[in-house]
Design a protein around this motif. Structure first.
Motif, PDB file in Angstrom:
ATOM      1  N   HIS A  66      -2.301 -35.932  35.889  1.00  0.00           N
ATOM      2  CA  HIS A  66      -1.858 -36.909  37.125  1.00  0.00           C
ATOM      3  C   HIS A  66      -0.780 -36.471  36.616  1.00  0.00           C
ATOM      4  O   HIS A  66      -0.069 -36.749  37.490  1.00  0.00           O
ATOM      5  N   SER A  67      -0.079 -35.401  35.956  1.00  0.00           N
ATOM      6  CA  SER A  67       1.352 -34.926  35.345  1.00  0.00           C
ATOM      7  C   SER A  67       1.099 -34.132  34.545  1.00  0.00           C
ATOM      8  O   SER A  67      -0.313 -34.045  33.585  1.00  0.00           O
ATOM      9  N   GLY A  68       2.659 -33.277  34.149  1.00  0.00           N
ATOM     10  CA  GLY A  68       2.846 -32.330  33.335  1.00  0.00           C
ATOM     11  C   GLY A  68       2.924 -33.285  31.944  1.00  0.00           C
ATOM     12  O   GLY A  68       2.210 -32.652  31.182  1.00  0.00           O
ATOM     13  N   THR A  69       3.442 -34.752  32.004  1.00  0.00           N
ATOM     14  CA  THR A  69       3.746 -35.525  31.244  1.00  0.00           C
ATOM     15  C   THR A  69       2.371 -36.021  30.708  1.00  0.00           C
ATOM     16  O   THR A  69       1.853 -36.026  29.634  1.00  0.00           O
ATOM     17  N   ALA A 111      -0.677 -33.822  30.512  1.00  0.00           N
ATOM     18  CA  ALA A 111      -1.045 -32.939  30.058  1.00  0.00           C
ATOM     19  C   ALA A 111      -0.499 -32.947  28.440  1.00  0.00           C
ATOM     20  O   ALA A 111      -1.323 -32.730  27.555  1.00  0.00           O
ATOM     21  N   LEU A 112       1.026 -33.071  28.672  1.00  0.00           N
ATOM     22  CA  LEU A 112       1.523 -32.633  27.283  1.00  0.00           C
ATOM     23  C   LEU A 112       0.728 -34.327  26.417  1.00  0.00           C
ATOM     24  O   LEU A 112       0.173 -33.861  24.810  1.00  0.00           O
ATOM     25  N   GLU A 113       0.646 -35.004  26.715  1.00  0.00           N
ATOM     26  CA  GLU A 113       0.190 -36.641  25.696  1.00  0.00           C
ATOM     27  C   GLU A 113      -1.468 -36.505  25.868  1.00  0.00           C
ATOM     28  O   GLU A 113      -1.934 -36.734  24.318  1.00  0.00           O
ATOM     29  N   PHE A 165      17.304 -29.138  24.191  1.00  0.00           N
ATOM     30  CA  PHE A 165      16.691 -29.100  25.614  1.00  0.00           C
ATOM     31  C   PHE A 165      16.255 -28.726  26.291  1.00  0.00           C
ATOM     32  O   PHE A 165      15.753 -28.089  26.980  1.00  0.00           O
ATOM     33  N   THR A 166      15.533 -29.862  26.299  1.00  0.00           N
ATOM     34  CA  THR A 166      15.034 -30.032  27.215  1.00  0.00           C
ATOM     35  C   THR A 166      13.799 -31.397  27.769  1.00  0.00           C
ATOM     36  O   THR A 166      15.014 -32.370  27.785  1.00  0.00           O
ATOM     37  N   PHE A 167      13.206 -31.863  28.673  1.00  0.00           N
ATOM     38  CA  PHE A 167      13.066 -33.434  29.284  1.00  0.00           C
ATOM     39  C   PHE A 167      12.566 -34.493  28.435  1.00  0.00           C
ATOM     40  O   PHE A 167      11.849 -33.991  27.674  1.00  0.00           O
ATOM     41  N   SER A 190       9.134 -36.226  28.722  1.00  0.00           N
ATOM     42  CA  SER A 190       8.323 -35.950  27.957  1.00  0.00           C
ATOM     43  C   SER A 190       7.907 -35.063  27.077  1.00  0.00           C
ATOM     44  O   SER A 190       6.844 -35.697  26.537  1.00  0.00           O
ATOM     45  N   THR A 191       8.895 -34.482  26.776  1.00  0.00           N
ATOM     46  CA  THR A 191       8.020 -33.242  26.072  1.00  0.00           C
ATOM     47  C   THR A 191       8.118 -33.655  24.573  1.00  0.00           C
ATOM     48  O   THR A 191       7.503 -33.828  23.348  1.00  0.00           O
ATOM     49  N   ALA A 192       9.326 -34.905  24.186  1.00  0.00           N
ATOM     50  CA  ALA A 192       9.234 -35.800  23.327  1.00  0.00           C
ATOM     51  C   ALA A 192       8.056 -36.683  23.071  1.00  0.00           C
ATOM     52  O   ALA A 192       7.582 -37.401  22.289  1.00  0.00           O
ATOM     53  N   PRO A 249       7.727 -25.023  22.211  1.00  0.00           N
ATOM     54  CA  PRO A 249       8.640 -24.541  22.745  1.00  0.00           C
ATOM     55  C   PRO A 249       8.296 -24.721  24.364  1.00  0.00           C
ATOM     56  O   PRO A 249       7.235 -24.603  24.944  1.00  0.00           O
ATOM     57  N   VAL A 250       9.540 -24.802  24.801  1.00  0.00           N
ATOM     58  CA  VAL A 250       9.234 -24.795  26.572  1.00  0.00           C
ATOM     59  C   VAL A 250       9.773 -23.761  27.177  1.00  0.00           C
ATOM     60  O   VAL A 250      11.106 -23.303  26.720  1.00  0.00           O
ATOM     61  N   HIS A 251       9.095 -23.401  27.700  1.00  0.00           N
ATOM     62  CA  HIS A 251       9.919 -21.763  28.585  1.00  0.00           C
ATOM     63  C   HIS A 251      10.845 -22.431  29.778  1.00  0.00           C
ATOM     64  O   HIS A 251       9.670 -22.556  30.396  1.00  0.00           O
ATOM     65  N   GLU A 308       2.511 -25.554  24.573  1.00  0.00           N
ATOM     66  CA  GLU A 308       3.669 -24.752  25.063  1.00  0.00           C
ATOM     67  C   GLU A 308       3.669 -25.449  26.199  1.00  0.00           C
ATOM     68  O   GLU A 308       3.163 -26.385  26.358  1.00  0.00           O
ATOM     69  N   ASP A 309       4.632 -26.047  26.337  1.00  0.00           N
ATOM     70  CA  ASP A 309       5.661 -26.769  27.658  1.00  0.00           C
ATOM     71  C   ASP A 309       5.487 -25.733  28.464  1.00  0.00           C
ATOM     72  O   ASP A 309       7.084 -25.294  28.598  1.00  0.00           O
ATOM     73  N   ALA A 310       4.585 -25.643  29.250  1.00  0.00           N
ATOM     74  CA  ALA A 310       4.954 -24.570  30.442  1.00  0.00           C
ATOM     75  C   ALA A 310       4.956 -24.647  31.467  1.00  0.00           C
ATOM     76  O   ALA A 310       4.400 -24.335  31.971  1.00  0.00           O
ATOM     77  N   LEU A 317       1.172 -27.963  32.212  1.00  0.00           N
ATOM     78  CA  LEU A 317       1.664 -27.054  32.910  1.00  0.00           C
ATOM     79  C   LEU A 317       2.032 -28.530  34.050  1.00  0.00           C
ATOM     80  O   LEU A 317       1.420 -29.489  34.273  1.00  0.00           O
ATOM     81  N   SER A 318       3.376 -28.153  35.358  1.00  0.00           N
ATOM     82  CA  SER A 318       3.605 -29.611  35.841  1.00  0.00           C
ATOM     83  C   SER A 318       3.434 -29.291  36.930  1.00  0.00           C
ATOM     84  O   SER A 318       3.853 -28.279  37.736  1.00  0.00           O
ATOM     85  N   PHE A 319       2.951 -29.825  38.088  1.00  0.00           N
ATOM     86  CA  PHE A 319       2.954 -29.323  40.089  1.00  0.00           C
ATOM     87  C   PHE A 319       3.997 -30.842  40.407  1.00  0.00           C
ATOM     88  O   PHE A 319       4.146 -31.028  41.362  1.00  0.00           O
ATOM     89  N   HIS A 320       5.068 -30.725  40.167  1.00  0.00           N
ATOM     90  CA  HIS A 320       5.589 -32.267  40.134  1.00  0.00           C
ATOM     91  C   HIS A 320       6.375 -31.083  41.246  1.00  0.00           C
ATOM     92  O   HIS A 320       6.564 -30.113  41.183  1.00  0.00           O
ATOM     93  N   GLU A 321       6.733 -32.161  42.339  1.00  0.00           N
ATOM     94  CA  GLU A 321       7.671 -31.822  43.616  1.00  0.00           C
ATOM     95  C   GLU A 321       8.760 -30.500  43.414  1.00  0.00           C
ATOM     96  O   GLU A 321       9.229 -30.075  44.304  1.00  0.00           O
ATOM     97  N   THR A 322       9.618 -30.787  42.252  1.00  0.00           N
ATOM     98  CA  THR A 322      10.365 -29.499  41.844  1.00  0.00           C
ATOM     99  C   THR A 322       9.841 -28.605  41.123  1.00  0.00           C
ATOM    100  O   THR A 322      11.021 -27.758  41.172  1.00  0.00           O
ATOM    101  N   LYS A 323       8.942 -28.367  40.642  1.00  0.00           N
ATOM    102  CA  LYS A 323       8.241 -27.413  40.006  1.00  0.00           C
ATOM    103  C   LYS A 323       7.492 -26.367  41.475  1.00  0.00           C
ATOM    104  O   LYS A 323       8.168 -26.353  42.453  1.00  0.00           O
ATOM    105  N   ASN A 324       7.359 -25.241  41.450  1.00  0.00           N
ATOM    106  CA  ASN A 324       7.114 -24.059  41.392  1.00  0.00           C
ATOM    107  C   ASN A 324       5.979 -23.696  42.937  1.00  0.00           C
ATOM    108  O   ASN A 324       5.932 -23.506  44.024  1.00  0.00           O
TER     109      ASN A 324
HETATM  110  C1  LIG Z   1       8.589 -31.264  34.995  1.00  0.00           C
HETATM  111  C2  LIG Z   1       8.345 -31.427  33.222  1.00  0.00           C
HETATM  112  C3  LIG Z   1       8.082 -32.331  32.439  1.00  0.00           C
HETATM  113  C4  LIG Z   1       6.954 -33.014  33.002  1.00  0.00           C
HETATM  114  O1  LIG Z   1       6.039 -32.993  34.172  1.00  0.00           O
HETATM  115  P1  LIG Z   1       5.556 -33.719  35.258  1.00  0.00           P
HETATM  116  O2  LIG Z   1       4.842 -33.384  36.117  1.00  0.00           O
HETATM  117  O3  LIG Z   1       6.942 -35.084  36.047  1.00  0.00           O
HETATM  118  O4  LIG Z   1       5.406 -34.924  34.700  1.00  0.00           O
HETATM  119  C5  LIG Z   1       7.578 -31.493  31.192  1.00  0.00           C
HETATM  120  N1  LIG Z   1       8.400 -30.832  30.386  1.00  0.00           N
HETATM  121  C6  LIG Z   1       9.121 -29.946  31.111  1.00  0.00           C
HETATM  122  C7  LIG Z   1       9.882 -29.061  30.406  1.00  0.00           C
HETATM  123  C8  LIG Z   1       9.133 -30.649  32.624  1.00  0.00           C
HETATM  124  O5  LIG Z   1      10.516 -29.516  33.498  1.00  0.00           O
END
Ligand SMILES: *Cc1c(COP(=O)(O)O)cnc(C)c1O
Length: 382
Positions: free
Chosen positions: A60-63, A65-67, A86-88, A90-92, A132-134, A158-160, A182-189
């Motif tokens: 349901h989110s990149g967050t 996927a990390l969880e 230097f990251t979002f 959710s990484t933490a 690591p966060v790319h 990897e936080d990709a 991976l994230s498909f949030h509206e701000t991603k590619n």
């Molecule tokens: C966007 C983002 C996330 C979280 O992804 P969501 O889909 O918004 O939950 C995690 N890590 C980084 C580095 C991001 O940019």
């Protein structure tokens, strides 16, 4: 001021390919709206093929996927997880939720990625994983990081979130760790509103990943006919993306190459336009190390100091161009101080986060909009 003279350039505009509604209608007609339906399968297979991953599970989110990665990696209270500051958030948070302590390490001055030369010094008996966060889809030094992890028996997750379609030495980012998000949030590619995916590269984790993904049940194996009872067998949560999101996402993945090419074209125009300013010493452009192929997730400039950055943001704003800075370093944030530990002062993180500004970069920007940005930056700083 003449109205035609000022062209407005938002920071981001979610791009739709035109097939999203068609596929959503198809999903509705197919009467499977919850997770793990036919569109989810199509997206997963596409991503498995693109990455060469053992399994890709839509979330349901990149967050999310990390969880899920954190659960699968067996992170428990008292563990330490090494990551950049230097990251979002959710990484933490993905690891803090499991009772672990994020250990924040400084970033490299060139890529703004986790500084691999500082990692070994922070490893303790409690260290469980490296994350690591790319940043901006520019690869971390994965060979070095995976070798440290190998020496110390650590997981690499990897936080990709920025990095779909980017590679290092020809190998896709998101395939170096046992797990990647991976994230498909509206701000991603590639987008579907809110969405993400867990990439499983270690086949030993795939079966359990499916179970944790589906609320701790063997639902997937049941539907494949591999078990005769559908039941609760492990921990887990509700991680799947809805089929409506997957239908939207499929419309994007179909045009995946094209979407990234469009972004790269904007990135390259910025990069070329700002070269003279970099040579003149008024800013620094992004650095892409040899072997890395980025995906133009974002374009940033480093100004000489915080005041010059604010001046640029304000003056671009007057020209109707939205530009923004990026992460407030996690180690200096209220929750970062409460839940995390930092490896010293993190001088590069503190410095670059105060001087970095991101420029508008999205699919569908017109030539006139791109020119407006490059001309404006040149006028303001030139
Ligand atoms: C966007 C983002 C996330 C979280 O992804 P969501 O889909 O918004 O939950 C995690 N890590 C980084 C580095 C991001 O940019």
């Amino acid at each position: 001021m003449k109205s035609a003279a000022t062209l407005s350039v938002p920071f981001n505009r979610p791009y739709t390919t035109g097939s999203e509604l068609t596929y959503i209608e198809e999903a509705i007609e197919g009467a499977h709206l919850s997770g793990n339906g036919p569109f989810s399968a199509r997206c997963s297979e596409f991503l498995e093929g693109l990455l060469g991953a053992d399994r890709v599970l839509l979330t349901h989110s990149g967050t999310g996927a990390l969880e899920l990665a954190s659960l699968l990696a067996g992170v428990v209270p008292g563990d330490e997880v090494v990551m950049p500051s230097f990251t979002f958030s959710s990484t933490a948070t993905a690891f803090v939720l499991r009772g672990a302590t994020p250990v924040f390490v400084d970033v490299r001055e060139d890529t703004l990625n986790l500084d691999e030369s500082l990692v070994e010094a922070v490893i303790t008996d409690q260290t469980r994983a490296l994350v690591p966060v790319h940043y901006g889809g520019v690869a971390c030094a994965m060979d070095h990081l995976t070798s440290i992890a190998g020496d110390h028996g650590l997981h690499v997750i990897e936080d990709a979130a920025h990095a779909l379609g980017a590679t290092l030495d020809g190998r896709p980012l998101g395939t170096y760790g046992e797990l990647a998000a991976l994230s498909f949030h509206e701000t991603k590619n590639v987008i579907c509103g809110e969405g993400g995916a867990l990439v499983v590269n270690d086949s030993a984790l795939s079966e359990r990943a499916e179970i944790l993904h589906e609320k701790g049940t063997n639902r997937r194996a049941f539907f494949r006919g591999q078990v005769d009872k559908y039941t609760w067998i492990d921990t887990g949560s509700s991680f799947p993306a809805s089929e409506l999101s997957a239908a939207f996402l499929w419309a994007q993945l179909e045009r995946f190459e094209w979407l990234n090419e469009q972004r790269i074209a904007v990135w390259e125009r910025y990069h070329e336009a700002f070269e003279p300013l970099e040579l003149g010493g008024v800013l620094r452009r992004p650095v892409v190390p040899p072997g890395a192929r980025h995906n133009a997730h974002l374009y940033y400039l480093l100004l000489p100091n915080e005041d010059r950055r604010q001046q640029l943001i304000d003056e671009l704003g007057r020209r109707q161009i939205a530009s923004v800075f990026h992460y407030v370093p996690l180690h200096s944030s209220p929750a970062g101080r409460r839940f995390g530990r930092s490896a010293g002062e993190l001088p590069v993180t503190a410095d670059v986060s105060s001087r970095l500004v991101r420029l508008p970069l999205w699919v569908g920007m017109t030539d006139a909009q791109i020119d407006h940005v490059t001309d404006s930056v040149q006028q303001i700083l030139g």
